[in-house]
Design a protein around this motif. Structure first.
Motif, PDB file in Angstrom:
ATOM      1  N   ASP A  65      33.703  40.572  79.242  1.00  0.00           N
ATOM      2  CA  ASP A  65      32.363  41.047  79.611  1.00  0.00           C
ATOM      3  C   ASP A  65      32.276  42.571  79.480  1.00  0.00           C
ATOM      4  N   LEU A  66      33.333  43.268  79.875  1.00  0.00           N
ATOM      5  CA  LEU A  66      33.357  44.728  79.738  1.00  0.00           C
ATOM      6  C   LEU A  66      33.350  45.137  78.266  1.00  0.00           C
ATOM      7  N   VAL A  67      34.113  44.423  77.445  1.00  0.00           N
ATOM      8  CA  VAL A  67      34.151  44.724  76.011  1.00  0.00           C
ATOM      9  C   VAL A  67      32.789  44.459  75.377  1.00  0.00           C
ATOM     10  N   ASP A  68      32.114  43.403  75.809  1.00  0.00           N
ATOM     11  CA  ASP A  68      30.764  43.131  75.304  1.00  0.00           C
ATOM     12  C   ASP A  68      29.813  44.279  75.652  1.00  0.00           C
ATOM     13  N   LYS A  69      29.915  44.803  76.875  1.00  0.00           N
ATOM     14  CA  LYS A  69      29.081  45.942  77.271  1.00  0.00           C
ATOM     15  C   LYS A  69      29.402  47.162  76.423  1.00  0.00           C
ATOM     16  N   LEU A  70      30.679  47.372  76.148  1.00  0.00           N
ATOM     17  CA  LEU A  70      31.110  48.489  75.304  1.00  0.00           C
ATOM     18  C   LEU A  70      30.491  48.378  73.918  1.00  0.00           C
ATOM     19  N   THR A  71      30.617  47.215  73.319  1.00  0.00           N
ATOM     20  CA  THR A  71      30.094  46.986  71.975  1.00  0.00           C
ATOM     21  C   THR A  71      28.585  47.167  71.935  1.00  0.00           C
ATOM     22  N   GLU A  72      27.900  46.635  72.923  1.00  0.00           N
ATOM     23  CA  GLU A  72      26.440  46.748  72.972  1.00  0.00           C
ATOM     24  C   GLU A  72      26.001  48.204  73.168  1.00  0.00           C
ATOM     25  N   ARG A  93      31.329  54.118  82.900  1.00  0.00           N
ATOM     26  CA  ARG A  93      31.351  52.917  83.752  1.00  0.00           C
ATOM     27  C   ARG A  93      32.266  51.840  83.160  1.00  0.00           C
ATOM     28  N   ILE A  94      32.208  51.673  81.845  1.00  0.00           N
ATOM     29  CA  ILE A  94      33.017  50.650  81.186  1.00  0.00           C
ATOM     30  C   ILE A  94      34.498  51.002  81.278  1.00  0.00           C
ATOM     31  N   VAL A  95      34.845  52.253  81.018  1.00  0.00           N
ATOM     32  CA  VAL A  95      36.246  52.671  81.065  1.00  0.00           C
ATOM     33  C   VAL A  95      36.790  52.543  82.487  1.00  0.00           C
ATOM     34  N   VAL A  96      36.026  52.974  83.469  1.00  0.00           N
ATOM     35  CA  VAL A  96      36.453  52.819  84.865  1.00  0.00           C
ATOM     36  C   VAL A  96      36.635  51.327  85.177  1.00  0.00           C
ATOM     37  N   GLY A  97      35.753  50.492  84.651  1.00  0.00           N
ATOM     38  CA  GLY A  97      35.890  49.041  84.835  1.00  0.00           C
ATOM     39  C   GLY A  97      37.163  48.497  84.205  1.00  0.00           C
ATOM     40  N   LEU A  98      37.491  48.964  83.008  1.00  0.00           N
ATOM     41  CA  LEU A  98      38.718  48.509  82.346  1.00  0.00           C
ATOM     42  C   LEU A  98      39.961  48.992  83.095  1.00  0.00           C
ATOM     43  N   GLU A  99      39.923  50.214  83.574  1.00  0.00           N
ATOM     44  CA  GLU A  99      41.055  50.730  84.349  1.00  0.00           C
ATOM     45  C   GLU A  99      41.201  49.953  85.656  1.00  0.00           C
ATOM     46  N   GLY A 100      40.089  49.626  86.285  1.00  0.00           N
ATOM     47  CA  GLY A 100      40.118  48.815  87.491  1.00  0.00           C
ATOM     48  C   GLY A 100      40.615  47.397  87.215  1.00  0.00           C
ATOM     49  N   TRP A 101      40.284  46.884  86.054  1.00  0.00           N
ATOM     50  CA  TRP A 101      40.739  45.558  85.649  1.00  0.00           C
ATOM     51  C   TRP A 101      42.257  45.515  85.632  1.00  0.00           C
ATOM     52  N   ILE A 102      42.872  46.551  85.082  1.00  0.00           N
ATOM     53  CA  ILE A 102      44.329  46.626  85.027  1.00  0.00           C
ATOM     54  C   ILE A 102      44.903  46.601  86.428  1.00  0.00           C
ATOM     55  N   SER A 103      44.328  47.370  87.338  1.00  0.00           N
ATOM     56  CA  SER A 103      44.819  47.421  88.725  1.00  0.00           C
ATOM     57  C   SER A 103      44.699  46.049  89.388  1.00  0.00           C
ATOM     58  N   ARG A 104      43.540  45.420  89.237  1.00  0.00           N
ATOM     59  CA  ARG A 104      43.349  44.102  89.852  1.00  0.00           C
ATOM     60  C   ARG A 104      44.282  43.060  89.257  1.00  0.00           C
ATOM     61  N   ALA A 105      44.428  43.085  87.939  1.00  0.00           N
ATOM     62  CA  ALA A 105      45.295  42.113  87.271  1.00  0.00           C
ATOM     63  C   ALA A 105      46.738  42.287  87.718  1.00  0.00           C
ATOM     64  N   SER A 106      47.184  43.505  87.854  1.00  0.00           N
ATOM     65  CA  SER A 106      48.574  43.780  88.238  1.00  0.00           C
ATOM     66  C   SER A 106      48.872  43.349  89.673  1.00  0.00           C
ATOM     67  N   GLN A 107      47.854  43.279  90.505  1.00  0.00           N
ATOM     68  CA  GLN A 107      48.047  42.907  91.909  1.00  0.00           C
ATOM     69  C   GLN A 107      48.058  41.404  92.124  1.00  0.00           C
TER      70      GLN A 107
END
Length: 108
Positions: A65-72, A93-107
């Motif tokens: 979903d974040l990548v779709d927002k980036l592309t759009e 916003r998208i980059v912060v979302g991707l960085e947050g995704w990494i944090s959430r995924a790692s936890q």
């Protein structure tokens, strides 16, 4: 590990190479490249082994979903529907979302 080209990486590289964007936007693109690389590394090295298929699928859908927002957003900037400043706000916003995704995924 083999290199992989992703839709996000392609857009981030286009952003970084575009002469119309600000240096701040280039910086954000660099952070996006780092976040994309970290997500690929995490999925390959940890995610596949530590999560159920359903959990991993949910995370990947969120990332998609974040990548779709980036592309759009990039498309909108390229055809001048949004300004450079608006694109920069979207990109942040998208980059912060991707960085947050990494944090959430790692936890997980």
């Amino acid at each position: 590990m083999a290199a992989r080209n992703s839709e996000a990486l392609d857009v981030f590289l286009r952003v970084a190479a575009d002469s119309r964007v600000s240096w701040r936007t280039v910086e954000l693109a660099g952070r996006g490249i780092s976040a994309d690389a970290a997500s690929v590394t995490w999925v390959i090295s940890e995610g596949k082994d530590s999560l159920s298929g359903e959990e991993l699928s949910d995370l990947l859908i969120e990332q998609s979903d974040l990548v779709d927002k980036l592309t759009e957003s990039w498309r909108s900037f390229e055809i001048e529907e949004i300004s450079g400043a608006e694109f920069e706000m979207h990109l942040e916003r998208i980059v912060v979302g991707l960085e947050g995704w990494i944090s959430r995924a790692s936890q997980k």
